[in-house]
Motif scaffolding. Sequence first.
Motif, PDB file in Angstrom:
ATOM      1  N   HIS A 266      26.346  30.869  40.314  1.00 40.34           N
ATOM      2  CA  HIS A 266      26.885  31.859  39.374  1.00 40.34           C
ATOM      3  C   HIS A 266      26.635  31.396  37.939  1.00 40.34           C
ATOM      4  N   SER A 267      26.688  32.338  37.019  1.00 38.20           N
ATOM      5  CA  SER A 267      26.578  31.971  35.603  1.00 38.20           C
ATOM      6  C   SER A 267      27.781  32.439  34.792  1.00 38.20           C
ATOM      7  N   PHE A 268      28.656  33.246  35.390  1.00 36.72           N
ATOM      8  CA  PHE A 268      29.846  33.750  34.690  1.00 36.72           C
ATOM      9  C   PHE A 268      30.955  33.878  35.726  1.00 36.72           C
ATOM     10  N   ALA A 269      32.102  33.271  35.443  1.00 35.87           N
ATOM     11  CA  ALA A 269      33.226  33.318  36.373  1.00 35.87           C
ATOM     12  C   ALA A 269      34.510  33.611  35.614  1.00 35.87           C
ATOM     13  N   ILE A 270      35.347  34.424  36.227  1.00 36.17           N
ATOM     14  CA  ILE A 270      36.620  34.810  35.631  1.00 36.17           C
ATOM     15  C   ILE A 270      37.576  35.150  36.766  1.00 36.17           C
ATOM     16  N   SER A 271      38.856  34.994  36.546  1.00 34.20           N
ATOM     17  CA  SER A 271      39.837  35.208  37.612  1.00 34.20           C
ATOM     18  C   SER A 271      40.148  36.689  37.800  1.00 34.20           C
ATOM     19  N   GLN A 272      40.482  37.039  39.019  1.00 38.09           N
ATOM     20  CA  GLN A 272      41.058  38.353  39.281  1.00 38.09           C
ATOM     21  C   GLN A 272      42.410  38.465  38.587  1.00 38.09           C
ATOM     22  N   HIS A 273      42.791  39.674  38.248  1.00 31.13           N
ATOM     23  CA  HIS A 273      44.133  39.904  37.707  1.00 31.13           C
ATOM     24  C   HIS A 273      45.143  39.778  38.837  1.00 31.13           C
ATOM     25  N   GLY A 274      46.345  39.372  38.490  1.00 35.63           N
ATOM     26  CA  GLY A 274      47.351  39.152  39.514  1.00 35.63           C
ATOM     27  C   GLY A 274      47.943  40.407  40.111  1.00 35.63           C
ATOM     28  N   TYR A 275      47.802  41.558  39.415  1.00 32.57           N
ATOM     29  CA  TYR A 275      48.487  42.760  39.866  1.00 32.57           C
ATOM     30  C   TYR A 275      47.593  43.999  39.904  1.00 32.57           C
ATOM     31  N   HIS A 276      46.666  44.143  38.979  1.00 30.90           N
ATOM     32  CA  HIS A 276      45.933  45.402  38.832  1.00 30.90           C
ATOM     33  C   HIS A 276      44.446  45.230  39.110  1.00 30.90           C
ATOM     34  N   HIS A 277      43.843  46.314  39.588  1.00 30.24           N
ATOM     35  CA  HIS A 277      42.404  46.375  39.822  1.00 30.24           C
ATOM     36  C   HIS A 277      41.721  47.364  38.885  1.00 30.24           C
ATOM     37  N   SER A 278      42.421  48.408  38.508  1.00 25.31           N
ATOM     38  CA  SER A 278      41.859  49.453  37.664  1.00 25.31           C
ATOM     39  C   SER A 278      42.320  49.265  36.218  1.00 25.31           C
ATOM     40  N   ILE A 279      41.405  49.487  35.258  1.00 25.57           N
ATOM     41  CA  ILE A 279      41.806  49.355  33.859  1.00 25.57           C
ATOM     42  C   ILE A 279      42.805  50.443  33.474  1.00 25.57           C
ATOM     43  N   TYR A 280      42.793  51.540  34.185  1.00 25.49           N
ATOM     44  CA  TYR A 280      43.757  52.603  33.876  1.00 25.49           C
ATOM     45  C   TYR A 280      45.170  52.181  34.294  1.00 25.49           C
ATOM     46  N   GLU A 281      45.276  51.436  35.399  1.00 27.48           N
ATOM     47  CA  GLU A 281      46.571  50.850  35.781  1.00 27.48           C
ATOM     48  C   GLU A 281      47.021  49.841  34.731  1.00 27.48           C
ATOM     49  N   GLU A 282      46.095  48.989  34.302  1.00 28.40           N
ATOM     50  CA  GLU A 282      46.422  47.975  33.307  1.00 28.40           C
ATOM     51  C   GLU A 282      46.815  48.624  31.986  1.00 28.40           C
ATOM     52  N   ALA A 283      46.158  49.731  31.627  1.00 25.27           N
ATOM     53  CA  ALA A 283      46.495  50.437  30.390  1.00 25.27           C
ATOM     54  C   ALA A 283      47.920  50.981  30.451  1.00 25.27           C
ATOM     55  N   ASN A 284      48.290  51.578  31.574  1.00 28.95           N
ATOM     56  CA  ASN A 284      49.656  52.093  31.720  1.00 28.95           C
ATOM     57  C   ASN A 284      50.678  50.964  31.668  1.00 28.95           C
ATOM     58  N   ALA A 285      50.365  49.836  32.304  1.00 32.31           N
ATOM     59  CA  ALA A 285      51.271  48.688  32.261  1.00 32.31           C
ATOM     60  C   ALA A 285      51.392  48.144  30.840  1.00 32.31           C
ATOM     61  N   SER A 286      50.294  48.136  30.093  1.00 32.27           N
ATOM     62  CA  SER A 286      50.320  47.652  28.712  1.00 32.27           C
ATOM     63  C   SER A 286      51.182  48.547  27.833  1.00 32.27           C
ATOM     64  N   LYS A 287      51.149  49.826  28.093  1.00 37.77           N
ATOM     65  CA  LYS A 287      51.995  50.753  27.316  1.00 37.77           C
ATOM     66  C   LYS A 287      53.466  50.566  27.676  1.00 37.77           C
ATOM     67  N   ARG A 288      53.748  50.368  28.954  1.00 39.57           N
ATOM     68  CA  ARG A 288      55.147  50.149  29.362  1.00 39.57           C
ATOM     69  C   ARG A 288      55.710  48.883  28.726  1.00 39.57           C
ATOM     70  N   ARG A 289      54.878  47.852  28.637  1.00 38.83           N
ATOM     71  CA  ARG A 289      55.331  46.571  28.080  1.00 38.83           C
ATOM     72  C   ARG A 289      55.161  46.501  26.564  1.00 38.83           C
ATOM     73  N   LYS A 290      54.694  47.598  25.978  1.00 38.97           N
ATOM     74  CA  LYS A 290      54.546  47.718  24.530  1.00 38.97           C
ATOM     75  C   LYS A 290      53.654  46.601  23.977  1.00 38.97           C
ATOM     76  N   LYS A 291      52.541  46.381  24.671  1.00 42.85           N
ATOM     77  CA  LYS A 291      51.599  45.357  24.217  1.00 42.85           C
ATOM     78  C   LYS A 291      50.812  45.795  22.994  1.00 42.85           C
ATOM     79  N   TYR A 292      50.641  47.115  22.857  1.00 42.41           N
ATOM     80  CA  TYR A 292      49.882  47.622  21.720  1.00 42.41           C
ATOM     81  C   TYR A 292      50.222  49.092  21.538  1.00 42.41           C
ATOM     82  N   SER A 293      49.670  49.680  20.471  1.00 42.06           N
ATOM     83  CA  SER A 293      49.951  51.066  20.133  1.00 42.06           C
ATOM     84  C   SER A 293      49.535  52.009  21.277  1.00 42.06           C
ATOM     85  N   ARG A 294      50.455  52.852  21.706  1.00 44.57           N
ATOM     86  CA  ARG A 294      50.153  53.800  22.780  1.00 44.57           C
ATOM     87  C   ARG A 294      48.989  54.729  22.430  1.00 44.57           C
ATOM     88  N   PRO A 295      48.966  55.316  21.221  1.00 42.09           N
ATOM     89  CA  PRO A 295      47.835  56.203  20.896  1.00 42.09           C
ATOM     90  C   PRO A 295      46.490  55.484  20.929  1.00 42.09           C
TER      91      PRO A 295
END
Length: 404
Positions: A266-295
Amino acid sequence: MIRIALYSDTWACQSPLSCFSVIWSSRCSKTSNFPDMMRGYAPKPRKRCPIPFAKDPEGLVHSKVRRTPDRLVKGLSYIMEDEPDVNNGSQSLPPFGGGGQKRWFERGESFKLNTTMKVKVHCGFTRSSGAGMTIADMRYVKGCKYVVASGIFNPYSIIHQPTNVSVHSRKLFCFVMLVDEKILSLMKYRETVEEDIHGGLRAGIWRLIPLKHLPYNETRRNEEISKLLIHRLIPQAQYSIWVSSKMVLVADPLLILERYLWREGHSFAISQHGYHHSIYEEANASKRRKKYSRPRIDAQMKVYQSEGLEPWSTKKRVISDVPEASIIIREHTMLNNLFSCLWFNEVHLFTPLDQLSFGYVAHRLGEAFKYFMFPFCEFNSLFELHSHSWDRFEMRFGGEINVA
């Protein structure tokens, strides 16, 4: 009110009066989750699993490892001219340019690859100044081929020293901690910072390198520079391991390269996320946790959806679209450097939540960009986690520190 409660907590824990020590005994315990409970949650135990490392880093002959050939991207150069910023039309801050392309057409074209191509791409810097490094630091990084890098750009992070690093790896790797000048001043106040014989600054194993020309007011965006633009900051690097400043690396870096890159090609390695597979799931979780501006998050997801990124499913060729990006293990090939540039451009253009843009950039590059996503339980075994929160900082150092 929360700060008052935590100050009361600290005073009670340090009080010589036995009545307070009895009342607050559970909260004064080193294993207490009280500060986390004040924020509305208690941490869950982290699932770990054994990592099949090689037995001895001293026995690894890294010089015999064959570099990955650049079959697709034959050459990579960077646009160095200053351009008007895409967000407000004003002249961008030197030595950084727009990062994200001035026109949407240019952004779209940057993802198109073909054989024997030479690429010229926006990639953060618009002048070859080393981001304002000192001459001593620029001289130092020129000798770095194997790098462990991290970055601290907020006053609530503390330098953590890696453990289980072999003598061989200490000699082979450059351990680089990137900071800004304000944070460096703060570190000199609260850490043991020494000057070496070459004029560089060290804190334990880390070489502290201040970056003078940081373009963002957001610490998270500035951290992305240290995270995604290592190939620009340390252009001679052949391999790098980027580690979040909240993590304590507990594995030998040479063993990490052998396990996640060299063993299976391999030439690039990164870990799987612990909970989400889809970026749309991660986006919703980020909004719930107020990680950044919802808009801002919504706008980013609408763009990705309109450009054909479907929610992750088992039909996709990749294990997940969402990484745990607290560690990035990479060989500095032309294609991987291009990927890092494009990833940074998305972070610059939309939000500093890089987990939302990783899967999109990989999707746009298609089959050309291959990466290894290792299990999240192995990620947990590589590190000890230390959250950088204001309450722990104040409890340790006895109040707020003004870094202005």
